[in-house]
Structures are given as structure tokens and as C-alpha cells.
Design an enzyme around this catalytic site. Structure first.
Site, PDB file in Angstrom:
ATOM      1  N   GLY A   1      10.416   9.478  26.597  1.00 41.93           N
ATOM      2  CA  GLY A   1      11.910   9.820  25.630  1.00 41.93           C
ATOM      3  C   GLY A   1      11.403   9.949  24.191  1.00 41.93           C
ATOM      4  O   GLY A   1      11.909  10.652  23.447  1.00 41.93           O
ATOM      5  N   ARG A   2      10.334   9.251  24.035  1.00 42.49           N
ATOM      6  CA  ARG A   2       9.977   9.525  22.252  1.00 42.49           C
ATOM      7  C   ARG A   2       8.439   9.206  22.025  1.00 42.49           C
ATOM      8  O   ARG A   2       7.887   8.869  21.291  1.00 42.49           O
ATOM      9  CB  ARG A   2      10.735   8.326  21.343  1.00 42.49           C
TER      10      ARG A   2
ATOM     11  N   LYS B   1       4.160   8.152  19.082  1.00 40.37           N
ATOM     12  CA  LYS B   1       5.378   7.623  19.317  1.00 40.37           C
ATOM     13  C   LYS B   1       6.282   7.556  18.471  1.00 40.37           C
ATOM     14  O   LYS B   1       6.000   6.963  17.245  1.00 40.37           O
ATOM     15  CB  LYS B   1       5.052   5.830  19.818  1.00 40.37           C
TER      16      LYS B   1
ATOM     17  N   ARG C   1      -0.627   6.167  19.602  1.00 39.08           N
ATOM     18  CA  ARG C   1      -1.467   5.062  20.364  1.00 39.08           C
ATOM     19  C   ARG C   1      -2.466   5.822  21.144  1.00 39.08           C
ATOM     20  O   ARG C   1      -2.546   7.126  21.350  1.00 39.08           O
ATOM     21  CB  ARG C   1      -0.369   4.775  21.648  1.00 39.08           C
TER      22      ARG C   1
ATOM     23  N   ARG D   1       1.791   5.314  34.224  1.00 38.25           N
ATOM     24  CA  ARG D   1       2.364   4.055  34.289  1.00 38.25           C
ATOM     25  C   ARG D   1       2.740   3.893  36.183  1.00 38.25           C
ATOM     26  O   ARG D   1       2.664   5.136  36.586  1.00 38.25           O
ATOM     27  CB  ARG D   1       3.898   3.930  33.667  1.00 38.25           C
TER      28      ARG D   1
ATOM     29  N   ASP E   1       8.137   0.856  34.563  1.00 40.77           N
ATOM     30  CA  ASP E   1       7.823   1.908  33.609  1.00 40.77           C
ATOM     31  C   ASP E   1       6.723   1.701  32.429  1.00 40.77           C
ATOM     32  O   ASP E   1       6.243   2.190  31.702  1.00 40.77           O
ATOM     33  CB  ASP E   1       9.077   2.933  32.977  1.00 40.77           C
ATOM     34  N   ASN E   2       6.965   0.336  32.215  1.00 38.16           N
ATOM     35  CA  ASN E   2       6.031  -0.340  31.044  1.00 38.16           C
ATOM     36  C   ASN E   2       4.805  -0.898  31.793  1.00 38.16           C
ATOM     37  O   ASN E   2       4.391  -2.029  31.079  1.00 38.16           O
ATOM     38  CB  ASN E   2       7.059  -1.233  30.149  1.00 38.16           C
TER      39      ASN E   2
ATOM     40  N   ASP F   1       3.459  -0.642  25.822  1.00 36.58           N
ATOM     41  CA  ASP F   1       4.965  -0.512  25.331  1.00 36.58           C
ATOM     42  C   ASP F   1       5.195  -1.870  24.577  1.00 36.58           C
ATOM     43  O   ASP F   1       5.789  -2.623  25.126  1.00 36.58           O
ATOM     44  CB  ASP F   1       5.859  -0.235  26.436  1.00 36.58           C
TER      45      ASP F   1
HETATM   46  P1  AMP Z   1      11.536   0.936  26.776  1.00 36.91           P
HETATM   47  O1  AMP Z   1      12.683   0.017  27.183  1.00 36.91           O
HETATM   48  O2  AMP Z   1      11.264   1.305  25.103  1.00 36.91           O
HETATM   49  O3  AMP Z   1      10.427   1.117  27.696  1.00 36.91           O
HETATM   50  O4  AMP Z   1      12.169   2.519  27.019  1.00 36.91           O
HETATM   51  C1  AMP Z   1      12.941   2.859  28.247  1.00 36.91           C
HETATM   52  C2  AMP Z   1      13.140   4.602  28.395  1.00 36.91           C
HETATM   53  O5  AMP Z   1      13.908   4.866  27.310  1.00 36.91           O
HETATM   54  C3  AMP Z   1      11.522   5.468  28.168  1.00 36.91           C
HETATM   55  O6  AMP Z   1      11.914   6.492  28.829  1.00 36.91           O
HETATM   56  C4  AMP Z   1      11.708   5.451  26.598  1.00 36.91           C
HETATM   57  O7  AMP Z   1      10.831   6.686  26.288  1.00 36.91           O
HETATM   58  C5  AMP Z   1      13.037   5.683  26.129  1.00 36.91           C
HETATM   59  N1  AMP Z   1      13.580   5.574  24.864  1.00 36.91           N
HETATM   60  C6  AMP Z   1      13.589   4.426  24.164  1.00 36.91           C
HETATM   61  N2  AMP Z   1      13.904   4.418  22.902  1.00 36.91           N
HETATM   62  C7  AMP Z   1      14.053   5.876  22.736  1.00 36.91           C
HETATM   63  C8  AMP Z   1      14.408   6.681  21.638  1.00 36.91           C
HETATM   64  N3  AMP Z   1      14.698   6.204  20.470  1.00 36.91           N
HETATM   65  N4  AMP Z   1      14.593   8.097  21.705  1.00 36.91           N
HETATM   66  C9  AMP Z   1      14.349   8.494  23.282  1.00 36.91           C
HETATM   67  N5  AMP Z   1      14.086   7.721  24.097  1.00 36.91           N
HETATM   68  C10 AMP Z   1      13.848   6.501  23.966  1.00 36.91           C
HETATM   69 MG    MG Z   2       8.727   1.912  27.778  1.00 36.83          MG
END
Ligand code: AMP
Ligand code: MG
Length: 524
Positions: free
Chosen positions: A102-103, A122, A192, A199, A269-270, A279
């Protein structure tokens, strides 16, 4: 700037046919093409000289216009076609469907010598997987990711690396505690670096959608490039692949337990398919030894990802991966057989690792009891994990448990409330040390030999949350000196570094309940 681009992921795997950067469910594909967002005025905060070298860059590249542009997302590297990966995942135990980068935007892969490296920005803007979020990252979380990745590498923990940390010049709105108090923070981008960012969730999403063709392609791609000694396209090959992912994940979590690292968000996913720590979000380091501790306020209730649960969660996550790849094998038993061994293997690996932390000779049986007794006494009164184990090497075989507290003197600095060392607490420690000294005398290891060996597994310096917080507060005022200082310090976590003694200290009291130090959320 000269990089040897050799993409494979976006060349071998099915892509999203839609090239528009709109948020959507992406079917029948492993990734979507997307280009990074233009940062308004990027500046370099820090670059890792070692990662630069790994990917084939020269020292002088660090200050080039190209480096700044490419790793802030301003300019595309020639010959690349950047993309965001599609993955799903179990978040806090529940299937969450499509998540995806997502980012994160993968710039491409470089080959340098015998090594392949994927480069990923990232915080460089939204992708089809951004859901309702902005695709950005703030300086706070980016300092934490950049420095911790490198610190973990030097601790000997399998991890993704970090090449660079840049400010974008843009502002990003964040609600740190999810309590309605949003504020603007400085935007940042980290680059990164890892052999691959695939994953568990990349496999899971394809299995959930019953896209068997893509699932097989992804498994074969992963085996081909990262497990080349295994046979792609065969049932045995997939089972062996699962066994290796299991072994690597197990090795990773044993290292986490060794250094007191708490990941904080071990969603599937992590979890890296290469067994790398990936992550860096609301992670933390044990200060007081407490198996029930989690730094993540979002997980404050269930504490699913607390320190002591990490090995069990790895196993649970592996079971989800096993379910995802089972259709490739058409049966579940061989995968279950791999997982069945996990517990036993973990206990053996953990006991060996803890025996090393204590400086003991390997013995079956007797070490486990001494370790368990230590684990029972450590949390009785707050004891700093890092200082305790580091200073344990200072005891000698002649150590004895006297009537007072003098016998504790090598480790007294590890106690947050040394005044608690009386009555039953003191007796518990006396009892444990009596057994420990006995054991040292039974072993044939000299004090000096033991000290040298223990200093290689018990770090003196770890990236405590309050250190990160201090570096972040300075960096927020455009003073990057502490980022530089901590990067250098954490390059030698096992070295004595006597001029850096100030970082070999218990967490200061001001940090005990401070946001960013003891309380972290997923907001980043
Ligand atoms: P995380 O908990 O950081 O592993 O994120 C879970 C999901 O949310 C992953 O698909 C990330 O890419 C997405 N995500 C987290 N933060 C953001 C953000 N600021 N913008 C877009 N997607 C995000
Ligand atoms: Mg993540």
C-alpha cells in the site's frame, strides 16, 4: 550512478493489466505497475555505506543528484518498471483479504557479484493496494525502520536492509494514538533492500482466490531464484521449500528471543518467505525482561504478539502458509509433518541459544532446567535483559553466594529497583546463582574463554526505543547527528566501545511511559 538492473519478479510473474493507479481488487496477478510519487524537495538524511557497497554503488554516489532523485522517487532508474506487490494476510489472527504494497514500490532488482537485491521505496505514494490510506510514511517511523534494519543486521539477525533515508519535503497527517488528535509530520522515504520482499501473504492471496496458475508460478519463481537447490514444479520440491521456510523462520525467531526483539505486528503479510525480519513498525526491545511485553498499543488488549508468544505465532503463521501452498501438492500430510517438528526443533534451538547466552557447555537436560529457573526469577523484579546477560560474562568460576548482595555486584546495574533485592527476591537470586556457579565449575571452560564466547551472543548495545525517540526528535529539527551516531554505534553491538558507555544503560525513567518509547501504534 551505475546499477546492474536484472529484474525477474516483474518479468516472470503475471501482472495486473490495468496500469492506472486506482485503488482496487487486483485479480489474476502478482503485482501492479506503479510509479513513485514526486517528492517536492527531497533531502538525504542518511545512507548506509555498507548497503551501498552491497548493491554495487560507490562511496561518492551518496552525494550525487542521481542518488537523491532515484531513492526519493523523483526519477526512475533507466531500464526499470516499478511495481507494487499483491498480497493478503491474516491480521491479528483474522483473514483480511487483499492487503498488498500500500505504500511500498519496488524499483527493481540489481545483481552485484553473486547476490541479487530487490530495491523498494517505502512511503513513495499510493498504489492500487493503498485502500483508504495515503501511501506515505513519516520521518518518525522511517528513522526507526532505517536504523533498526541495520542494527539487526549487525546483531546477526536475518533481516531486510535499509539503503537510505530521505525527507520528501512534504507534510503527512497522522493520528499517532488514534485518539482524534491528528497532526502534520515530516514525510520521508526509506529504500529497503533484500534479496526478495515476497511474503507469506503473496501465496495466501492467490490460494484464497483459487488462482492456482499464479500460485504455481509464484512458488516456482521463489524456488528458482531463492532456493535453487530445490526442484521447482515437483511435489517434493514444494514440501522441501516449505521445510526450508520453516527452518529459516525458526532461526529468525530464535535470534529475536536472543536479543530481546519484539516485532509487534507478526501478521502473515509481515512474514518474509526468506525468513527475514520485515516491516519495522511498532517493534520494541525488551528492557525489563518480561515475556508478556508488547510495544504495540494496537495489540495492548489481546497481546497476541507479546515477546513470549513470538515462536508460537511463527508456527501459526507457517500453518497458514502451509494451507496456502497445499493445493500445489494436493495433500496436506507432508506439510503437517514438517510443522509437527517445529515445537521440538524450537525448544532444542532455544535451549542451545540460551545455553550460549549463559556461557554453558552444551548438555542435554541440565541446561534446560537452569534456563527455566532463570526465566522464572528474571521477571520477579525488573531486570534489564541486555545489561543482565552482557554483564553475566563478568562472573568467574570462583563466584560464590555470600550472605549479603555482594555476589550480585557484576549485574547490579541491570536492576531497575536494586532496593527490591531483599527477602524472597534476594533468596531466589541467591539460589539461582549458587546453581549457576556450580555449573560453571563443572564445565571445562576457562573464565576468559567463556567471556569471549558470551560477548559474541550477548549484545552490549541494542536500539532501545528511547534512543530511537531521541534521534527522531533531533531529526525533526533537522539535526541528523544522532542518526549518524546511533548508526555507527549499532554497527558494532558486540564491541565494547568504551567511549559509548552512555548507551549501555537502563532506559531512563522519562521514557517509561512516553509515546514512541514504551507506547507505539501502527500509525506510521
Ligand atoms: P502493516 O500493518 O504496516 O504491515 O500494513 C498493513 C497493510 O496496510 C499493508 O498492505 C500496507 O501496505 C498498508 N499500509 C500501511 N500504512 C499505509 C499507508 N500509510 N498508506 C497505504 N497503505 C498502508
Ligand atoms: Mg506490513
Amino acid at each position: 550512478m551505475n546499477l546492474n538492473i536484472k529484474d525477474t519478479f516483474n518479468k516472470e510473474l503475471p501482472h495486473d493489466l490495468n496500469r492506472q493507479n486506482s485503488r482496487r481488487q487486483v485479480l489474476n496477478a502478482c503485482f501492479s505497475y506503479v510509479i513513485p510519487r514526486l517528492p517536492s524537495s527531497p533531502t538525504l538524511v542518511h545512507a548506509s555505506d555498507e548497503v551501498m557497497k552491497e548493491i554495487g554503488l560507490d562511496e561518492k554516489d551518496e552525494n550525487s543528484e542521481d542518488f537523491l532523485s532515484v531513492f526519493s522517487g523523483k526519477k526512475l532508474l533507466e531500464g526499470t518498471d516499478p511495481y507494487a506487490m499483491c498480497y493478503g494476510g491474516h491480521q491479528f489472527g483474522n483473514w483480511a483479504g487483499q492487503l498488498g504494497d500500500g505504500r511500498a514500490i519496488n524499483l527493481g532488482e540489481v545483481v552485484n557479484g553473486a547476490k541479487r537485491w530487490a530495491l523498494q521505496l517505502k512511503g513513495a505514494g499510493a498504489t492500487p493496494y493503498s485502500r483508504s490510506a495515503d501511501g506515505l510514511a513519516v520521518l518518525r517511523s522511517s528513522v526507526r525502520e532505517h536504523l533498526c534494519s541495520e542494527a539487526m543486521f549487525h546483531l546477526g539477525v536475518p533481516t531486510t536492509r535499509s539503503l537510505s533515508l530521505m525527507l520528501t519535503g512534504d507534510k503527512v497527517l497522522r493520528d499517532v494514538l488514534y485518539d482524534g488528535n491528528s497532526a502534520y509530520e515530516k514525510g520521508a522515504v526509506v529504500c529497503r533492500v533484500a534479496p526478495s520482499f515476497i511474503r507469506f501473504g503473496n501465496f495466501q492471496i492467490l490460494a484464497a482466490r483459487k488462482d492456482m496458475a499464479s500460485l504455481k508460478k509464484l512458488a516456482d519463481h521463489t524456488i528458482r531464484h531463492f532456493f535453487p537447490h530445490l526442484k521447482e514444479g515437483t511435489k517434493n520440491g514444494y514440501v522441501d521449500f516449505f521445510r526450508e521456510v520453516t527452518n529459516r523462520s525458526l532461526d529468525m525467531v530464535v535470534h529475536w528471543q536472543r536479543v530481546g526483539f519484539v516485532h509487534g505486528v507478526m501478521n502473515t503479510d509481515n512474514m518474509s518467505i526468506l525468513g527475514l525480519t520485515i516491516d519495522y513498525g511498532p517493534y520494541g526491545w525488551l528492557e525489563g525482561y518480561d515475556a508478556g511485553w508488547t510495544p504495540n498499543t494496537t495489540d495492548g488488549q489481546g497481546k497476541r504478539y507479546q515477546f513470549g508468544n513470538q515462536p508460537g505465532v511463527v508456527m501459526w503463521n507457517l500453518a497458514q502458509l502451509g494451507s496456502a501452498i497445499a493445493p500445489l501438492i494436493n495433500e496436506i500430510e507432508p506439510l503437517e509433518a514438517v510443522l509437527k517438528d517445529f515445537k521440538e526443533k524450537y525448544v532444542a534451538a532455544y535451549t542451545k541459544m540460551m545455553g550460549q547466552k549463559l556461557g554453558l557447555e552444551v548438555r542435554s537436560g541440565s541446561n534446560a532446567a537452569l534456563i527455566q529457573e532463570l526465566e522464572a526469577v528474571l521477571p520477579v523484579t525488573e531486570v534489564d535483559m541486555t545489561i543482565f546477560f552482557r554483564n553475566l560474562a563478568k562472573f568467574s568460576k570462583e563466584g560464590h553466594t555470600d550472605d549479603g548482595t555482594a555476589f550480585l555486584s557484576p549485574i547490579i546495574d541491570a536492576f531497575y529497583q536494586p532496593e527490591d533485592l531483599k527477602g524472597e527476591v534476594l533468596e531466589a537470586w541467591r539460589e539461582w546463582f549458587a546453581k549457576y556457579f556450580n555449573r560453571l565449575n563443572e564445565d571445562g571452560i576457562s573464565d576468559e574463554e567463556r567471556r569471549v564466547a558470551m560477548d559474541q551472543v550477548n549484545p552490549k548495545y541494542v536500539f532501545r526505543n528511547y534512543m530511537a525517540q531521541m534521534a527522531i526528535e533531533k531529526a525533526d529539527n533537522n539535526d541528523f547527528s544522532l542518526v549518524d551516531e546511533l548508526y555507527l554505534l549499532l554497527k558494532q553491538p558486540y564491541g565494547e566501545q568504551p567511549d559509548q558507555q552512555k548507551w549501555f544503560a537502563k532506559r531512563p525513567e522519562w521514557a517509561r511511559h512516553k509515546v514512541g518509547c514504551s507506547m507505539l501504534s501502527c500509525s506510521s
